[in-house]
Structure formats: C-alpha cells, structure tokens
Design a protein around this motif. Structure first.
Motif, PDB file in Angstrom:
ATOM      1  N   ALA A 116      -8.841  17.587  13.837  1.00  0.00           N
ATOM      2  CA  ALA A 116      -8.764  17.962  12.418  1.00  0.00           C
ATOM      3  C   ALA A 116      -9.088  16.740  11.569  1.00  0.00           C
ATOM      4  CB  ALA A 116      -7.373  18.491  12.074  1.00  0.00           C
ATOM      5  N   ARG A 117      -9.440  16.991  10.316  1.00  0.00           N
ATOM      6  CA  ARG A 117      -9.727  15.933   9.338  1.00  0.00           C
ATOM      7  C   ARG A 117      -8.836  16.118   8.117  1.00  0.00           C
ATOM      8  NH1 ARG A 117     -14.891  13.501  10.077  1.00  0.00           N
ATOM      9  NH2 ARG A 117     -16.112  14.628  11.617  1.00  0.00           N
ATOM     10  N   ILE A 118      -8.532  14.988   7.477  1.00  0.00           N
ATOM     11  CA  ILE A 118      -7.760  15.047   6.234  1.00  0.00           C
ATOM     12  C   ILE A 118      -8.169  13.878   5.338  1.00  0.00           C
ATOM     13  CG2 ILE A 118      -5.807  13.732   7.179  1.00  0.00           C
ATOM     14  CD1 ILE A 118      -4.000  15.682   5.445  1.00  0.00           C
ATOM     15  N   SER A 119      -8.163  14.120   4.053  1.00  0.00           N
ATOM     16  CA  SER A 119      -8.469  13.076   3.074  1.00  0.00           C
ATOM     17  C   SER A 119      -7.178  12.432   2.595  1.00  0.00           C
ATOM     18  CB  SER A 119      -9.222  13.660   1.878  1.00  0.00           C
ATOM     19  OG  SER A 119     -10.498  14.123   2.287  1.00  0.00           O
ATOM     20  N   ILE A 120      -7.201  11.103   2.563  1.00  0.00           N
ATOM     21  CA  ILE A 120      -6.030  10.311   2.183  1.00  0.00           C
ATOM     22  C   ILE A 120      -6.425   9.392   1.025  1.00  0.00           C
ATOM     23  CG2 ILE A 120      -4.409   8.520   2.966  1.00  0.00           C
ATOM     24  CD1 ILE A 120      -3.975  11.210   4.374  1.00  0.00           C
ATOM     25  N   ILE A 121      -5.493   9.190   0.112  1.00  0.00           N
ATOM     26  CA  ILE A 121      -5.672   8.184  -0.928  1.00  0.00           C
ATOM     27  C   ILE A 121      -4.570   7.141  -0.766  1.00  0.00           C
ATOM     28  CG2 ILE A 121      -6.881   9.648  -2.586  1.00  0.00           C
ATOM     29  CD1 ILE A 121      -4.198  10.024  -4.038  1.00  0.00           C
ATOM     30  N   ALA A 122      -4.904   5.907  -1.070  1.00  0.00           N
ATOM     31  CA  ALA A 122      -3.923   4.825  -0.995  1.00  0.00           C
ATOM     32  C   ALA A 122      -4.178   3.883  -2.158  1.00  0.00           C
ATOM     33  CB  ALA A 122      -4.029   4.083   0.327  1.00  0.00           C
ATOM     34  N   THR A 123      -3.113   3.319  -2.672  1.00  0.00           N
ATOM     35  CA  THR A 123      -3.238   2.383  -3.790  1.00  0.00           C
ATOM     36  C   THR A 123      -2.434   1.123  -3.526  1.00  0.00           C
ATOM     37  OG1 THR A 123      -1.381   3.420  -4.947  1.00  0.00           O
ATOM     38  CG2 THR A 123      -3.597   4.190  -5.535  1.00  0.00           C
ATOM     39  N   GLN A 124      -2.910   0.050  -4.119  1.00  0.00           N
ATOM     40  CA  GLN A 124      -2.194  -1.226  -4.174  1.00  0.00           C
ATOM     41  C   GLN A 124      -1.839  -1.415  -5.639  1.00  0.00           C
ATOM     42  OE1 GLN A 124      -1.108  -4.041  -2.294  1.00  0.00           O
ATOM     43  NE2 GLN A 124      -0.361  -4.672  -4.271  1.00  0.00           N
ATOM     44  N   ALA A 152       0.838  -1.195   0.000  1.00  0.00           N
ATOM     45  CA  ALA A 152       0.000   0.000   0.000  1.00  0.00           C
ATOM     46  C   ALA A 152       0.874   1.246   0.000  1.00  0.00           C
ATOM     47  CB  ALA A 152      -0.907   0.001   1.222  1.00  0.00           C
ATOM     48  N   HIS A 153       0.458   2.226  -0.779  1.00  0.00           N
ATOM     49  CA  HIS A 153       1.138   3.525  -0.838  1.00  0.00           C
ATOM     50  C   HIS A 153       0.094   4.580  -0.502  1.00  0.00           C
ATOM     51  CE1 HIS A 153       3.693   1.477  -4.158  1.00  0.00           C
ATOM     52  NE2 HIS A 153       4.076   1.117  -2.966  1.00  0.00           N
ATOM     53  N   ALA A 154       0.275   5.295   0.609  1.00  0.00           N
ATOM     54  CA  ALA A 154      -0.709   6.284   1.057  1.00  0.00           C
ATOM     55  C   ALA A 154      -0.116   7.692   1.026  1.00  0.00           C
ATOM     56  CB  ALA A 154      -1.170   5.960   2.475  1.00  0.00           C
ATOM     57  N   GLU A 155      -0.964   8.648   0.649  1.00  0.00           N
ATOM     58  CA  GLU A 155      -0.562  10.047   0.627  1.00  0.00           C
ATOM     59  C   GLU A 155      -1.783  10.939   0.784  1.00  0.00           C
ATOM     60  OE1 GLU A 155       0.758  11.430  -3.377  1.00  0.00           O
ATOM     61  OE2 GLU A 155       0.223   9.380  -3.955  1.00  0.00           O
ATOM     62  N   ALA A 156      -1.558  12.211   1.098  1.00  0.00           N
ATOM     63  CA  ALA A 156      -2.663  13.165   1.199  1.00  0.00           C
ATOM     64  C   ALA A 156      -3.326  13.295  -0.167  1.00  0.00           C
ATOM     65  CB  ALA A 156      -2.152  14.520   1.672  1.00  0.00           C
ATOM     66  N   ALA A 157      -4.642  13.433  -0.156  1.00  0.00           N
ATOM     67  CA  ALA A 157      -5.399  13.526  -1.405  1.00  0.00           C
ATOM     68  C   ALA A 157      -5.127  14.828  -2.144  1.00  0.00           C
ATOM     69  CB  ALA A 157      -6.894  13.376  -1.127  1.00  0.00           C
ATOM     70  N   GLU A 158      -4.741  15.875  -1.403  1.00  0.00           N
ATOM     71  CA  GLU A 158      -4.500  17.183  -2.022  1.00  0.00           C
ATOM     72  C   GLU A 158      -3.141  17.726  -1.594  1.00  0.00           C
ATOM     73  OE1 GLU A 158      -7.694  19.751  -0.876  1.00  0.00           O
ATOM     74  OE2 GLU A 158      -9.214  18.266  -1.417  1.00  0.00           O
ATOM     75  N   SER A 159      -2.443  18.365  -2.525  1.00  0.00           N
ATOM     76  CA  SER A 159      -1.169  18.987  -2.162  1.00  0.00           C
ATOM     77  C   SER A 159      -1.448  20.151  -1.211  1.00  0.00           C
ATOM     78  CB  SER A 159      -0.421  19.469  -3.409  1.00  0.00           C
ATOM     79  OG  SER A 159      -1.151  20.490  -4.042  1.00  0.00           O
ATOM     80  N   GLY A 160      -0.583  20.325  -0.258  1.00  0.00           N
ATOM     81  CA  GLY A 160      -0.752  21.395   0.717  1.00  0.00           C
ATOM     82  C   GLY A 160      -1.712  21.067   1.847  1.00  0.00           C
ATOM     83  N   ALA A 161      -2.309  19.889   1.824  1.00  0.00           N
ATOM     84  CA  ALA A 161      -3.310  19.524   2.831  1.00  0.00           C
ATOM     85  C   ALA A 161      -2.710  19.390   4.225  1.00  0.00           C
ATOM     86  CB  ALA A 161      -4.005  18.226   2.432  1.00  0.00           C
ATOM     87  N   TRP A 162      -1.441  18.972   4.307  1.00  0.00           N
ATOM     88  CA  TRP A 162      -0.839  18.768   5.629  1.00  0.00           C
ATOM     89  C   TRP A 162      -0.713  20.068   6.406  1.00  0.00           C
ATOM     90  CZ3 TRP A 162      -1.411  14.325   7.496  1.00  0.00           C
ATOM     91  CH2 TRP A 162      -1.315  13.177   6.707  1.00  0.00           C
ATOM     92  N   ASP A 163      -0.358  21.150   5.743  1.00  0.00           N
ATOM     93  CA  ASP A 163      -0.234  22.432   6.441  1.00  0.00           C
ATOM     94  C   ASP A 163      -1.566  22.830   7.065  1.00  0.00           C
ATOM     95  OD1 ASP A 163       2.449  22.616   5.756  1.00  0.00           O
ATOM     96  OD2 ASP A 163       2.061  23.852   3.983  1.00  0.00           O
ATOM     97  N   THR A 164      -2.638  22.713   6.301  1.00  0.00           N
ATOM     98  CA  THR A 164      -3.969  23.055   6.798  1.00  0.00           C
ATOM     99  C   THR A 164      -4.390  22.115   7.923  1.00  0.00           C
ATOM    100  OG1 THR A 164      -4.588  23.900   4.624  1.00  0.00           O
ATOM    101  CG2 THR A 164      -6.392  23.338   6.132  1.00  0.00           C
ATOM    102  N   PHE A 165      -4.164  20.819   7.723  1.00  0.00           N
ATOM    103  CA  PHE A 165      -4.524  19.825   8.728  1.00  0.00           C
ATOM    104  C   PHE A 165      -3.809  20.097  10.051  1.00  0.00           C
ATOM    105  CE2 PHE A 165      -3.339  15.767  10.761  1.00  0.00           C
ATOM    106  CZ  PHE A 165      -4.600  15.281  11.091  1.00  0.00           C
TER     107      PHE A 165
END
Length: 155
Positions: free
Chosen positions: A126-134, A103-116
């Motif tokens: 706080a909430r954040i959207s994450i995407i992950a792929t296999q 699995a490879h996971a990352e924030a769904a949007e660039s810059g999301a970590w600063d806001t989160f």
C-alpha cells in the motif's frame, strides 16, 4: 491502542534507527506519538552546519525518517510486518533552524490510515502520503516535507 503496545513499538523502531550509522551519528530519537502525529528530535549540536544552524541534509533526513517511522509504527500497531520505503518526496526550506530539530509527521489526509491499512491487508502492499514539518522558533514552519511511502509485506 494500548500504552504498552505503543511504547513497545516505539522502542522497537528506535532500535532499528539506532542500527543505522548515519542516524545514530545524528542522534535521532523518537519523541512520542499522539493524535496521529509522530514526533522525532535530534540535537542541533550533532546536526549543525558552518553557519551555526541546522544542516539541510539533517533536516531532510529527520523529516524523511519521521514519515518512515510513522508509517512503520502504524503498520506495527495494526499487527503487520512490513518493509517501508520512501517512494518520492518534496522538501521546502523556509527559514534557518537555530535550535534542536523537531519533526512532526502525520498523514496528509484525514481518514487515510483506514484506506492504507485495508489496502495493505488485501494486497500486501500500500501507499500513503505523509506530511512533516520542522517548526521555527516563532511556531511557523521552518521546513516542510511531503512524501509518499510504500509498504510491502515481509515474507
């Protein structure tokens, strides 16, 4: 972020994962973090179904845990102690997986970590959207996860 802080945080998160019986049975391992992407692996032999490919429940677990671990890691690296939960998620199975799970996971949007992280500091949640792929053997996605994770400050 220092290499020592990252190594220590990954080791600490692996200890948390290892305390969960289902996760331990699946042999899930944190495989590293670089360029905003957290990698998790699990051997096919511990996650195989009756067809000889990856069990769908194992794929769902590995992808979900990759998101949880990524959010937990980023909070730890920012010096926060928090509880992280999956709020909602969507998973698409696109192709059978006949090799180890990755699995490879990352924030769904660039810059999301600063806001989160700013929201977490201010509101203690706080909430954040994450995407992950296999990935599949051909490099395309065999499964895709999208989810929102919520973090609450401890104490």
């Amino acid at each position: 972020m220092s290499v020592d802080a990252l190594s220590s945080s990954l080791a600490s998160l692996q200890e948390v994962l290892d305390c969960m019986p289902a996760v331990r049975a699946m042999q899930i391992r944190l495989d590293g973090y670089a360029d905003g992407v957290l990698r998790i692996t699990a051997p096919l032999t511990a996650n195989v179904n009756d067809k000889g490919n990856a069990f769908g429940g194992s794929l769902a677990s590995v992808l979900t845990l990759s998101g949880w671990a990524l959010v937990s890691l980023r909070l730890r690296l920012a010096g926060h102690v928090a509880e992280v939960y999956v709020a909602d998620s969507n998973l698409r199975y696109l192709a059978p997986v006949y090799e180890d799970l990755h699995a490879h996971a990352e924030a769904a949007e660039s810059g999301a970590w600063d806001t989160f992280l700013a929201t977490f500091r201010q509101r203690r949640k706080a909430r954040i959207s994450i995407i992950a792929t296999q990935p599949a053997a051909d490099g395309r996605a065999a499964a895709e996860f999208s989810g929102r994770f919520v973090a609450f400050a401890k104490g």
